[in-house]
Write an enzyme that holds these catalytic residues in place. Sequence first.
Site, PDB file in Angstrom:
ATOM      1  N   LYS A  36       8.732  28.872 -46.144  1.00 42.91           N
ATOM      2  CA  LYS A  36       7.727  30.243 -46.330  1.00 42.91           C
ATOM      3  C   LYS A  36       6.698  30.398 -46.721  1.00 42.91           C
ATOM      4  O   LYS A  36       5.986  31.409 -46.074  1.00 42.91           O
ATOM      5  CB  LYS A  36       8.806  31.479 -46.918  1.00 42.91           C
ATOM      6  CG  LYS A  36       8.517  31.460 -48.222  1.00 42.91           C
ATOM      7  CD  LYS A  36       9.865  32.715 -48.809  1.00 42.91           C
ATOM      8  CE  LYS A  36      10.510  32.613 -49.524  1.00 42.91           C
ATOM      9  NZ  LYS A  36       8.775  33.187 -51.197  1.00 42.91           N
ATOM     10  N   THR A  37       6.599  29.569 -48.206  1.00 46.44           N
ATOM     11  CA  THR A  37       4.941  29.844 -49.168  1.00 46.44           C
ATOM     12  C   THR A  37       4.115  29.715 -47.782  1.00 46.44           C
ATOM     13  O   THR A  37       2.479  29.692 -47.697  1.00 46.44           O
ATOM     14  CB  THR A  37       4.958  29.672 -49.977  1.00 46.44           C
ATOM     15  OG1 THR A  37       6.028  30.234 -50.926  1.00 46.44           O
ATOM     16  CG2 THR A  37       3.271  30.027 -50.985  1.00 46.44           C
ATOM     17  N   ASP A 218       5.391  39.057 -48.576  1.00 47.35           N
ATOM     18  CA  ASP A 218       7.071  37.825 -49.430  1.00 47.35           C
ATOM     19  C   ASP A 218       7.948  38.614 -49.508  1.00 47.35           C
ATOM     20  O   ASP A 218       8.014  39.538 -50.941  1.00 47.35           O
ATOM     21  CB  ASP A 218       6.148  37.106 -50.211  1.00 47.35           C
ATOM     22  CG  ASP A 218       6.406  35.494 -50.059  1.00 47.35           C
ATOM     23  OD1 ASP A 218       7.721  35.960 -49.113  1.00 47.35           O
ATOM     24  OD2 ASP A 218       6.492  34.692 -51.125  1.00 47.35           O
ATOM     25  N   GLU A 219       8.972  38.327 -49.898  1.00 47.57           N
ATOM     26  CA  GLU A 219      10.173  38.041 -50.901  1.00 47.57           C
ATOM     27  C   GLU A 219      10.681  40.111 -50.281  1.00 47.57           C
ATOM     28  O   GLU A 219      11.275  41.092 -50.853  1.00 47.57           O
ATOM     29  CB  GLU A 219      10.479  38.701 -51.877  1.00 47.57           C
ATOM     30  CG  GLU A 219       9.819  37.421 -52.686  1.00 47.57           C
ATOM     31  CD  GLU A 219      11.657  35.947 -52.663  1.00 47.57           C
ATOM     32  OE1 GLU A 219      12.191  36.902 -51.742  1.00 47.57           O
ATOM     33  OE2 GLU A 219      10.532  34.392 -52.703  1.00 47.57           O
ATOM     34  N   GLN A 249      19.374  36.790 -50.121  1.00 46.00           N
ATOM     35  CA  GLN A 249      18.775  36.294 -51.373  1.00 46.00           C
ATOM     36  C   GLN A 249      18.265  37.103 -51.881  1.00 46.00           C
ATOM     37  O   GLN A 249      18.067  37.377 -53.370  1.00 46.00           O
ATOM     38  CB  GLN A 249      17.361  35.246 -51.303  1.00 46.00           C
ATOM     39  CG  GLN A 249      18.034  33.772 -50.534  1.00 46.00           C
ATOM     40  CD  GLN A 249      16.999  32.959 -51.691  1.00 46.00           C
ATOM     41  OE1 GLN A 249      16.362  32.585 -52.820  1.00 46.00           O
ATOM     42  NE2 GLN A 249      16.076  32.504 -49.989  1.00 46.00           N
ATOM     43  N   ARG A 594      19.531  26.513 -55.506  1.00 37.88           N
ATOM     44  CA  ARG A 594      18.500  25.721 -56.215  1.00 37.88           C
ATOM     45  C   ARG A 594      18.456  24.334 -56.734  1.00 37.88           C
ATOM     46  O   ARG A 594      17.482  23.981 -57.340  1.00 37.88           O
ATOM     47  CB  ARG A 594      19.353  26.238 -57.691  1.00 37.88           C
ATOM     48  CG  ARG A 594      18.744  28.075 -58.372  1.00 37.88           C
ATOM     49  CD  ARG A 594      17.026  28.626 -57.442  1.00 37.88           C
ATOM     50  NE  ARG A 594      17.724  29.179 -56.024  1.00 37.88           N
ATOM     51  CZ  ARG A 594      16.689  29.192 -55.023  1.00 37.88           C
ATOM     52  NH1 ARG A 594      15.218  29.435 -55.502  1.00 37.88           N
ATOM     53  NH2 ARG A 594      17.120  30.014 -53.869  1.00 37.88           N
TER      54      ARG A 594
END
Length: 740
Positions: A36-37, A218-219, A249, A594
Amino acid sequence: MSRIDTYLEQLNDQQRKAVLENEAPLLVLAGAGSGKTRVITTKIVYALERLGLQPWQILAVTFTNKAAKEMRDRVSSMTDGVDLSAMQIRTFHSFGAWLLRRYGSHIGLESRFSIYDDQDSVTLLKSIYPKAKRVELTRIARQISLAKDMRLKPDDEELKSYHWGNDFPSVYRSYEARLRKVGNVDFADLINRSIELLSPVYPVAEKLHARFRMILVDEYQDSNAGQFELLKRLVGKDTFICVVGDDDQSIYRFRGANVGHILSFPELYPGTKIVKLEQNYRSTSQILDVASAVIGLNTSRHRKVLWTANKGGPKPRLLRAADEREEALKIMNEIRKDEKYSETAIIYRTNAQSLTFETLLQKAHIPFRLIGALRFYDREEVKDALALLYLLLNREDEVHFRRIINKPSRGIGSVALDQIIALSEKEHIDLIDSTLRASQEGFLKGKGARGGRDFALLFDQAQKILEKGNSEALEYLIRESGLLSYFKEMDEKNSTEKIENIGRLITTVGEYAPGYDGLIEFVESLTLDPTTLGNFDPSKGNGVSLITMHNTKGLEFDRVFITGMEENLFPSRSSESEEEIEEERRLFYVGVTRARRELFFTTCQRRMIWGKTMYQMPSRFLDEIPGELIEEVQSVPAGGTVSRGRQKEVWGQRRDSQRSGGYTHPNILKTVSSFQRDRQKVTAGGSFSAGKRVYHDTYGEGEVQKVTMVRGNELVEVRFLSGSSKTFFASSGVLELVSG
């Protein structure tokens, strides 16, 4: 081929679609590890090169300073020389600070305001309620912060539904009044006062609507009510809005985050286009299958299925252990197989679980790093030095004034301190001038008068030095205030490193531009940035990472151990409703994703909780993993397992009891079925010997240290896990041998 075309070629189809959609409101659902970044940074570069936007017309908001810095660095490297200084790539709170420093005068806020952290808020409450215990004020400060995050004011009726006490609205109101009086803000105010500033009463919203043509968030799944409202007010009729996030998330409900914001985005912004990023570039397919199987059971989510081209790798594995000590030893055995310490993380639900790992890893000489430990800026000596800087910026800062006025001792007691503050309020002068007046006009006597005068005069001189450099000004304040000598003596007595920490602080302050603007930038960055000097970077060094699940966001490791997979631990004891269980399931999903190559789960038969041994039941999340997706390495010693069918039966009883208004703790059910299997009553004939494990109803589990005979009776000395040692006659029947 142009530079932006090259970047677009590097994206997959869905990523490219997200970059090229710039008309309708856009919701990008970005699964874990889906790049996504890269999408956000490419979208910014595309806006600059193809859409003709100027850097100052773009606002990109995320939730951590680390993410914001990474985003800015990437955009800078992709634009090659374009001046990005006017582009706003910030956290929500950093943006709020930026906004309030520029336009805060509209709501009576001076630009040099300080930002109070949690400890500062407690200190401010203590100044209002000096007789209250600090532990109680800490609880109230957290409640005030949460109320602000939910945009609740002292007079709102909804506050009553949280059962924070009948006097809470009054305390909250007094806190707000004192905060406004000293001219500072707390963390939540950076959002709420920005919302206040963007009301139609002031011209600020209109200016920002004209400035920002593109807003990227973002997020977004982590947004709380205040951030949600702030974003709404920032979006004008000609603003393109794009939010990126993953409802799977959303794990910060306890901080006020509301997953409903990302779920309802299409209703709030009609005509929304949705793009799903489902290709994962981080984990193996074996790991993603586990994550997808469990998170798929949640009902409050946008449906998506992660997939990856990273095939192969071992199946996720389950390690069963008798107790937390064996759990740690089994993990250590796995780690020792290749000693890839820096690529390993041990993840747990609560901080209390870390102690066993810390102790045994240290004994085994396995390097480790504890992520989320005491921050550099939370250390006593650093907080004291910073208090001097805060007062240099704002001489009405009562919190930091109270902290440092009599440290080291200047003969100014609590009565004299209250007189100084009262004089300040009466004469409408700042606290530094009030201290000088008090020393000159007899309010302060003897040592207090001299100490108060010398302290007050420090700041005029420091102000002159500040223009030469921030380091010079801070060093002057620390030296002349007596802090340097105070902590040097402490280091010599206790072999501590407080002076070294102060030196690091002085060096860091010097990295900012000299003068008030640079100083403001420094104190703002350390307040808004949860990272610290010397904080652990998992990509560097050679140590196993010990970390809570909530702190794992943004991190990844080759090998991950998710520990404590037990009912009432994970999911936590406080998770009763379906909404709460879904949040715990999302936390599980975050922990699993993770892992890049290897994933382990651990579960214990029994665990010390609050000084008592509790017999544990494996987590329902283990049962939600299809059997073919996970491999059990080793079972618990005799009598410790509970069948998956039995787990489902107990959870069904739990849900039924909730519906009927009652609830039976799963551990009680577990104890009934296994207590007699797992323990043996002591019988005559010398059953005890050194090294054997025993259980006592009051003291919990322990180990026999020695057995002696006293008048024909066995006297058993036991050291319990709590650290205490007790002796008992074997014939008393209060000790039970623990098998396995």
